[in-house]
Design a protein around this motif. Sequence first.
Motif, PDB file in Angstrom:
ATOM      1  N   ALA A 102      -0.142 -12.332 -12.540  1.00  0.00           N
ATOM      2  CA  ALA A 102      -1.141 -12.963 -11.563  1.00  0.00           C
ATOM      3  C   ALA A 102      -0.556 -13.800 -10.395  1.00  0.00           C
ATOM      4  N   ALA A 103       0.373 -14.771 -10.863  1.00  0.00           N
ATOM      5  CA  ALA A 103       0.744 -15.716  -9.989  1.00  0.00           C
ATOM      6  C   ALA A 103       1.727 -14.688  -8.898  1.00  0.00           C
ATOM      7  N   SER A 104       2.343 -13.511  -9.325  1.00  0.00           N
ATOM      8  CA  SER A 104       3.252 -12.978  -8.372  1.00  0.00           C
ATOM      9  C   SER A 104       2.199 -12.201  -7.478  1.00  0.00           C
ATOM     10  N   LEU A 105       1.213 -11.572  -8.025  1.00  0.00           N
ATOM     11  CA  LEU A 105       0.068 -11.230  -7.000  1.00  0.00           C
ATOM     12  C   LEU A 105      -0.480 -11.925  -6.013  1.00  0.00           C
ATOM     13  N   ILE A 106      -0.936 -13.040  -6.521  1.00  0.00           N
ATOM     14  CA  ILE A 106      -1.763 -14.247  -5.685  1.00  0.00           C
ATOM     15  C   ILE A 106      -0.546 -14.465  -4.552  1.00  0.00           C
ATOM     16  N   LEU A 107       0.462 -15.066  -4.951  1.00  0.00           N
ATOM     17  CA  LEU A 107       1.535 -15.724  -3.989  1.00  0.00           C
ATOM     18  C   LEU A 107       2.488 -14.998  -3.301  1.00  0.00           C
ATOM     19  N   ILE A 108       2.518 -13.476  -3.849  1.00  0.00           N
ATOM     20  CA  ILE A 108       3.763 -12.823  -3.192  1.00  0.00           C
ATOM     21  C   ILE A 108       3.133 -11.478  -2.698  1.00  0.00           C
ATOM     22  N   ARG A 109       2.674 -10.601  -3.589  1.00  0.00           N
ATOM     23  CA  ARG A 109       2.336  -9.398  -3.575  1.00  0.00           C
ATOM     24  C   ARG A 109       1.442  -9.016  -2.295  1.00  0.00           C
ATOM     25  N   ASN A 110       0.131  -9.830  -2.498  1.00  0.00           N
ATOM     26  CA  ASN A 110      -1.003  -9.644  -1.440  1.00  0.00           C
ATOM     27  C   ASN A 110      -0.462  -9.781  -0.001  1.00  0.00           C
ATOM     28  N   PHE A 111       0.531 -10.568  -0.035  1.00  0.00           N
ATOM     29  CA  PHE A 111       1.158 -11.093   1.574  1.00  0.00           C
ATOM     30  C   PHE A 111       2.211  -9.948   1.888  1.00  0.00           C
ATOM     31  N   LYS A 112       2.946  -9.594   0.927  1.00  0.00           N
ATOM     32  CA  LYS A 112       3.840  -8.398   1.152  1.00  0.00           C
ATOM     33  C   LYS A 112       2.997  -7.195   1.548  1.00  0.00           C
ATOM     34  N   VAL A 113       1.993  -6.701   0.684  1.00  0.00           N
ATOM     35  CA  VAL A 113       1.488  -5.421   1.330  1.00  0.00           C
ATOM     36  C   VAL A 113       0.831  -5.593   2.755  1.00  0.00           C
ATOM     37  N   TYR A 114       0.028  -6.663   2.693  1.00  0.00           N
ATOM     38  CA  TYR A 114      -0.527  -6.941   4.048  1.00  0.00           C
ATOM     39  C   TYR A 114       0.728  -6.843   5.200  1.00  0.00           C
ATOM     40  N   PHE A 115       1.690  -7.666   5.084  1.00  0.00           N
ATOM     41  CA  PHE A 115       2.663  -7.599   6.379  1.00  0.00           C
ATOM     42  C   PHE A 115       3.562  -6.332   6.517  1.00  0.00           C
ATOM     43  N   ALA A 116       4.082  -6.074   5.271  1.00  0.00           N
ATOM     44  CA  ALA A 116       5.135  -4.804   5.004  1.00  0.00           C
ATOM     45  C   ALA A 116       4.275  -3.271   5.301  1.00  0.00           C
ATOM     46  N   LYS A 117       3.074  -3.491   4.293  1.00  0.00           N
ATOM     47  CA  LYS A 117       2.183  -2.256   4.348  1.00  0.00           C
ATOM     48  C   LYS A 117       2.608  -1.479   3.128  1.00  0.00           C
ATOM     49  N   THR A 118       3.700  -2.217   2.024  1.00  0.00           N
ATOM     50  CA  THR A 118       4.389  -1.398   1.253  1.00  0.00           C
ATOM     51  C   THR A 118       4.448  -2.416  -0.122  1.00  0.00           C
ATOM     52  N   SER A 119       4.594  -1.874  -1.124  1.00  0.00           N
ATOM     53  CA  SER A 119       4.886  -2.616  -2.331  1.00  0.00           C
ATOM     54  C   SER A 119       6.212  -2.008  -3.107  1.00  0.00           C
ATOM     55  N   GLY A 120       6.684  -1.162  -2.494  1.00  0.00           N
ATOM     56  CA  GLY A 120       7.793  -0.420  -2.938  1.00  0.00           C
ATOM     57  C   GLY A 120       8.110   0.907  -2.152  1.00  0.00           C
ATOM     58  N   PRO A 121       9.344   1.465  -2.551  1.00  0.00           N
ATOM     59  CA  PRO A 121       9.645   2.553  -1.670  1.00  0.00           C
ATOM     60  C   PRO A 121       8.875   3.830  -1.621  1.00  0.00           C
ATOM     61  N   THR A 122       8.093   4.072  -2.731  1.00  0.00           N
ATOM     62  CA  THR A 122       7.094   5.142  -2.773  1.00  0.00           C
ATOM     63  C   THR A 122       5.677   4.728  -2.746  1.00  0.00           C
ATOM     64  N   PHE A 123       5.484   3.612  -2.213  1.00  0.00           N
ATOM     65  CA  PHE A 123       4.192   3.111  -2.222  1.00  0.00           C
ATOM     66  C   PHE A 123       3.697   2.724  -0.785  1.00  0.00           C
ATOM     67  N   ARG A 124       3.114   3.519   0.142  1.00  0.00           N
ATOM     68  CA  ARG A 124       2.848   2.713   1.450  1.00  0.00           C
ATOM     69  C   ARG A 124       1.318   2.700   1.626  1.00  0.00           C
ATOM     70  N   TYR A 125       0.835   1.762   1.977  1.00  0.00           N
ATOM     71  CA  TYR A 125      -0.459   1.567   2.037  1.00  0.00           C
ATOM     72  C   TYR A 125      -1.296   1.707   3.480  1.00  0.00           C
ATOM     73  N   PRO A 126      -2.425   2.382   3.478  1.00  0.00           N
ATOM     74  CA  PRO A 126      -2.917   2.715   4.792  1.00  0.00           C
ATOM     75  C   PRO A 126      -3.221   1.427   5.690  1.00  0.00           C
ATOM     76  N   ASP A 127      -3.421   1.542   6.864  1.00  0.00           N
ATOM     77  CA  ASP A 127      -3.451   0.341   7.900  1.00  0.00           C
ATOM     78  C   ASP A 127      -4.843  -0.360   7.451  1.00  0.00           C
ATOM     79  N   MET A 128      -5.017  -1.545   7.531  1.00  0.00           N
ATOM     80  CA  MET A 128      -6.330  -2.058   7.347  1.00  0.00           C
ATOM     81  C   MET A 128      -6.819  -2.261   8.738  1.00  0.00           C
ATOM     82  N   ASP A 129      -8.334  -2.313   8.726  1.00  0.00           N
ATOM     83  CA  ASP A 129      -8.941  -2.244   9.864  1.00  0.00           C
ATOM     84  C   ASP A 129      -9.466  -3.733  10.349  1.00  0.00           C
ATOM     85  N   ARG A 130     -10.142  -4.157  11.178  1.00  0.00           N
ATOM     86  CA  ARG A 130     -10.143  -5.720  11.489  1.00  0.00           C
ATOM     87  C   ARG A 130     -11.404  -6.074  10.368  1.00  0.00           C
TER      88      ARG A 130
END
Length: 368
Positions: free
Chosen positions: A193-221
């Motif tokens: 949970a700490a990893s999710l709150i402090l790292i993963r949320n922001f990694k996905v937001y800025f990099a749009k990925t959490s790993g080589p095979t997991f690419r997230y769609p774009d966020m709208d406004r």
Amino acid sequence: MAVNERRARASAQTSVLKSRAEPVEGVKFEGQAGFRKAMTERVDAYLRQHSIKTRDMPAMYAKSAIVLAWWIGSYVLIMVAGLPLWADALLCVSFGAAAAGVGFNVMHDSSHGGYSNSSTRNEIFSWSGELIGLSSFIWRQQHNVWHHTYTNISGLDEGLEAEGTMRWSPHDVWKPIYRLQHLYWPVIYALSAASLILIRNFKVYFAKTSGPTFRYPDMDRRDKTIFWVSRLANLAVYILIPLLFFSWWQVLAGFAIGVLTAGLIMATILQLSHVMASVEFPEPTGEPPAVDEEWAIHQVETTIDFAPHNVLLRWYIGGLNYQIEHHLFPRICHLNYPKIAPIVQQVCLEFGVRYRCYETFGGALAAH
């Protein structure tokens, strides 16, 4: 020689999807056994015959009020009750356990559309996940789309990823450290949970990925606004407001106790139903990659139920011990899972599909 042989075995076990030069967005389920059709017809007929509501259940609203009151009450007591530090520490454990309860019950059902017939009401209740540190945008993609569609398929089910700290799939490369994961798993789960709150949320937001095979769609406004308002709310609830009542080290200690408690509980429950030697971890074949089995059969074969008679556990974890029923009917309120479980078992028996269930939580945990 032994080292080379071990490396060769590990390489041979690498997921076919992770081995591709370019990641795939999904795979097809080509089987057509009529299993899903029969299951749906049988369950729908039962619910109609007994006039059972599938959503907007009064008992669910009452349960949500209790869980949210537990979470808020624990927080308020920590802030204003002026109790000894040892009592505040226990309340931080209570706060973390309540946060997990909010996630299991309120956020989980509503994010699947299984809370209310109103899409607006579902969205509002799904924001309870934002309060405890989850991003509803990330959760919908990671859990609702990838995990529920491609359960236990390495490279498509992000629930099998542990950043190299643990091996949750037989199709991941083996490392010597994994020989000890049955000993250190509580530490990894607690930190999740700490990893999710402090790292993963922001990694996905800025990099749009959490790993080589997991690419997230774009966020709208709108998604971005919800994300940042929620992160600021998390900062206020977990750090800024407590600093008005406690010293900085006490605030950090309390945050750590609460988030470690929530992480241990949530990760254990979420992994218990899929990471088992007794379930399947299918590998797609062909080009483009596909799974031979029917989707609904795939869900049953990659999932287990546990502790079906433990009423208290079922209440607390939002019926997630009926994980097979949840994967087949995610848009039905979890309060109905015990009612439809016998039907699911009967249809599985008729189609020759193995229905896996551990009778106790301890038995499931030991097997996990």
